[in-house]
Design a protein around this motif. Structure first.
Motif, short mmCIF file in Angstrom:
data_model
loop_
_atom_site.label_atom_id
_atom_site.label_comp_id
_atom_site.label_asym_id
_atom_site.label_seq_id
_atom_site.Cartn_x
_atom_site.Cartn_y
_atom_site.Cartn_z
N TYR A 1 -4.00 -5.09 23.71
CA TYR A 1 -4.13 -3.88 22.89
C TYR A 1 -3.66 -2.66 23.67
CZ TYR A 1 -7.26 -6.54 19.84
OH TYR A 1 -7.82 -7.46 19.01
N THR B 1 -1.92 -5.51 16.42
CA THR B 1 -3.30 -5.56 16.90
C THR B 1 -4.12 -6.69 16.28
OG1 THR B 1 -3.29 -3.20 17.41
CG2 THR B 1 -5.43 -4.26 17.18
N ASN C 1 -10.44 -13.32 24.68
CA ASN C 1 -10.73 -12.01 24.10
C ASN C 1 -10.39 -10.89 25.07
OD1 ASN C 1 -12.04 -11.94 21.31
ND2 ASN C 1 -13.10 -13.64 22.27
N ALA D 1 -6.77 -10.40 24.95
CA ALA D 1 -6.41 -9.67 23.72
C ALA D 1 -6.67 -8.18 23.90
CB ALA D 1 -7.21 -10.22 22.55
N ASP D 2 -7.80 -7.81 24.54
CA ASP D 2 -8.09 -6.40 24.78
C ASP D 2 -7.05 -5.75 25.67
OD1 ASP D 2 -10.35 -6.52 23.22
OD2 ASP D 2 -11.71 -6.92 24.88
N THR E 1 -5.36 -10.36 18.16
CA THR E 1 -6.75 -10.82 18.12
C THR E 1 -6.84 -12.23 17.57
OG1 THR E 1 -7.48 -8.56 17.73
CG2 THR E 1 -9.05 -10.29 17.27
#
Length: 314
Positions: A304, A237, A297, A300-301, A241
């Motif tokens: 996750y 994680t 971003n 990246a989310d 990021t």
């Protein structure tokens, strides 16, 4: 998953609006008059007034902002004051060059940094761990411009292994293009590899002391499987990021490396626009860069959620 992405997009919209306001307002606070720079030595008042009217520089700043952002929403980022080309066209010419450089640099960083971070965490407290940390600190401390110059002197001038500068489009000659980009990508990738190594090591150390890792070892699983499947997957994680942020930083900040290796990318476009007070180009570049950061971003989310199934229920 779709609702998760939509929530992130709803958060991103006001962020982009706020960034656009800052970009436009701060640009107006810069000293100098772009019209005077365009006019050169012969500054006829009528010509200056014509240029201000043409580029709507006489309008109140709020009117200029809403005109600019309204056009930007339709894909029109304005016209360059220096070259008279559409800003979007200029960005479209330069951005792929920097994306190629950033992608290759990130590959170097991940191939070097992540395995080194895992190995350092597994060998914590040993000579190997100390050596890895010293190398990582060196990678963070050595300036990119110095490393680039040294590589040019050694690899290109003395050993004649790789080209010292220039750029070949990937579509024209893929092998030559990759060869030319190897040195600048390595220069950018070394500092990122050091950063990734330190964060990977920290993340691995925090999860390797967890209960599920001890349980996996107690079950008699092979150590390699414990490290890669149980520890590393749960340590991904913060690494994801950081990787997303570093990639966005590469696109925006490869200025010095592009100058040293004479790469006609985003960095040179930014430098020329700032020195020439080309407001439209600077605003367009910063806006595109900000949107790129937000997009990274968002990726990246999404990563996750793919890595951690528990987040899919939120």
């Amino acid at each position: 998953m779709l609702s998760f992405i939509l929530r992130r997009l709803v958060i991103a919209i006001p962020t982009i609006i706020l960034i656009s306001v800052f970009v436009f307002t701060l640009q107006k606070l810069l000293p100098g008059d772009p019209v005077l720079a365009m006019a050169g030595e012969e500054r006829d008042p009528q010509v200056l007034e014509f240029l201000r009217e043409k580029y709507r520089l006489n309008d109140p700043i709020p009117v200029q902002y809403f005109t600019w952002i309204g056009n930007a929403l339709t894909g029109d980022l304005g016209i360059s004051l220096r070259t008279n080309q559409p800003v979007l066209e200029l960005i479209g010419q330069k951005l792929p060059v920097t994306i190629q450089l950033a992608t290759m640099a990130m590959i170097f960083a991940m191939v070097i940094g992540i395995p080194a971070g895992i190995f350092s965490a597994v060998k914590k407290g040993t000579v190997t761990d100390y050596i890895a940390n010293v190398v990582a600190l060196s990678g963070l401390s050595i300036p990119n411009f110095w490393l680039g110059i040294m590589l040019i002197l050694l690899v290109s001038v003395k050993w004649k292994l790789l080209p010292a500068s220039g750029y070949v489009p990937l579509s024209e000659d893929p092998i030559r293009s990759i060869t030319v980009m190897l040195m600048p990508a390595f220069v950018l990738g070394t500092a990122l590899a050091a950063t990734l190594m330190r964060h990977t090591r920290s993340a691995m150390l925090s999860v390797m002391s967890s209960d599920y890792v001890r349980t996996a070892r107690a079950k008699g699983l092979v150590e390699r499987k414990v490290i890669l499947k149980h520890a590393f997957r749960n340590a991904l994680t913060p690494i994801v990021t950081l990787t997303a942020l570093l990639f966005g930083e590469l696109i925006a900040g490869a200025v010095l490396t592009e100058q040293i290796f004479t790469i006609p990318g985003f960095g040179k476009l930014v430098v020329d626009a700032v020195f020439n007070r080309d407001y439209a180009v600077v605003q367009g570049i910063v806006l595109v860069t900000a949107v790129g950061f937000i997009f990274m971003n968002l990726l990246a989310d999404v990563a996750y959620v793919l890595l951690n199934p528990r987040l899919r229920k939120q």
